[in-house]
Design a protein around this motif. Structure first.
Motif, PDB file in Angstrom:
ATOM      1  N   ARG A 169      30.622  44.143  42.516  1.00 26.89           N
ATOM      2  CA  ARG A 169      30.539  45.430  41.808  1.00 26.89           C
ATOM      3  C   ARG A 169      29.226  46.135  42.137  1.00 26.89           C
ATOM      4  O   ARG A 169      29.210  47.341  42.407  1.00 26.89           O
ATOM      5  CB  ARG A 169      30.662  45.190  40.299  1.00 26.89           C
ATOM      6  CG  ARG A 169      30.881  46.434  39.482  1.00 26.89           C
ATOM      7  CD  ARG A 169      31.143  46.104  38.010  1.00 26.89           C
ATOM      8  NE  ARG A 169      32.379  45.340  37.866  1.00 26.89           N
ATOM      9  CZ  ARG A 169      32.450  44.106  37.347  1.00 26.89           C
ATOM     10  NH1 ARG A 169      31.364  43.503  36.914  1.00 26.89           N
ATOM     11  NH2 ARG A 169      33.603  43.484  37.260  1.00 26.89           N
TER      12      ARG A 169
ATOM     13  N   LYS B 237      32.095  38.566  41.054  1.00 26.97           N
ATOM     14  CA  LYS B 237      32.588  39.897  40.677  1.00 26.97           C
ATOM     15  C   LYS B 237      31.439  40.853  40.383  1.00 26.97           C
ATOM     16  O   LYS B 237      31.469  42.014  40.779  1.00 26.97           O
ATOM     17  CB  LYS B 237      33.517  39.810  39.457  1.00 26.97           C
ATOM     18  CG  LYS B 237      34.863  39.252  39.767  1.00 26.97           C
ATOM     19  CD  LYS B 237      35.883  39.452  38.669  1.00 26.97           C
ATOM     20  CE  LYS B 237      35.400  39.205  37.285  1.00 26.97           C
ATOM     21  NZ  LYS B 237      36.433  39.326  36.251  1.00 26.97           N
TER      22      LYS B 237
ATOM     23  N   HIS C 286      33.070  32.751  39.729  1.00 26.34           N
ATOM     24  CA  HIS C 286      33.925  33.936  39.871  1.00 26.34           C
ATOM     25  C   HIS C 286      33.306  35.146  39.171  1.00 26.34           C
ATOM     26  O   HIS C 286      33.276  36.249  39.726  1.00 26.34           O
ATOM     27  CB  HIS C 286      35.317  33.638  39.309  1.00 26.34           C
ATOM     28  CG  HIS C 286      36.257  34.774  39.423  1.00 26.34           C
ATOM     29  ND1 HIS C 286      36.804  35.389  38.322  1.00 26.34           N
ATOM     30  CD2 HIS C 286      36.743  35.445  40.506  1.00 26.34           C
ATOM     31  CE1 HIS C 286      37.584  36.369  38.722  1.00 26.34           C
ATOM     32  NE2 HIS C 286      37.568  36.422  40.029  1.00 26.34           N
ATOM     33  N   LYS C 287      32.793  34.956  37.978  1.00 24.17           N
ATOM     34  CA  LYS C 287      32.149  36.052  37.245  1.00 24.17           C
ATOM     35  C   LYS C 287      30.919  36.571  37.993  1.00 24.17           C
ATOM     36  O   LYS C 287      30.708  37.779  38.084  1.00 24.17           O
ATOM     37  CB  LYS C 287      31.763  35.597  35.834  1.00 24.17           C
ATOM     38  CG  LYS C 287      32.942  35.439  34.914  1.00 24.17           C
ATOM     39  CD  LYS C 287      32.530  34.912  33.553  1.00 24.17           C
ATOM     40  CE  LYS C 287      33.739  34.683  32.674  1.00 24.17           C
ATOM     41  NZ  LYS C 287      33.374  34.074  31.387  1.00 24.17           N
TER      42      LYS C 287
END
Length: 93
Positions: free
Chosen positions: A36, A32, A28-29
């Motif tokens: 971004r 993201k 998930h990190k």
């Protein structure tokens, strides 16, 4: 024991000890960060994504469900209407 059972068996604060949850959090990190970067480095993508999120033009096949007008108010209650017909419209950017 399933991963689902492990989730509810562990007490709060044990998140990092449940391997599948840690792996999911790491993915998930990374996702993201990738997203971004995509928004930051690709204006065309950012505008197309924003336009679709605002209007639903593709999702609703440009039918009655598609949003063309946006009513925007400030905290004082002053309202402005915006018509959006293209991802290059100023209000999309």
């Amino acid at each position: 024991m399933s991963s689902f059972d492990l989730l509810f068996e562990n007490k709060a604060g044990k998140f990092a000890e449940v391997e599948i949850l840690k792996k999911a959090d790491d993915v998930h990190k990374t996702f993201k960060e990738d997203l971004r970067n995509l928004f930051s480095n690709n204006d065309a993508f950012a505008n197309a994504f924003t336009y679709e999120a605002m209007t639903g033009k593709v999702k609703f096949d440009n039918s009655d469900g598609t949003a063309d007008y946006f009513l925007v108010t400030d905290y004082s209650g002053n309202a402005q209407g915006h018509k959006v017909t293209s991802m290059t419209d100023a209000y999309v950017k």
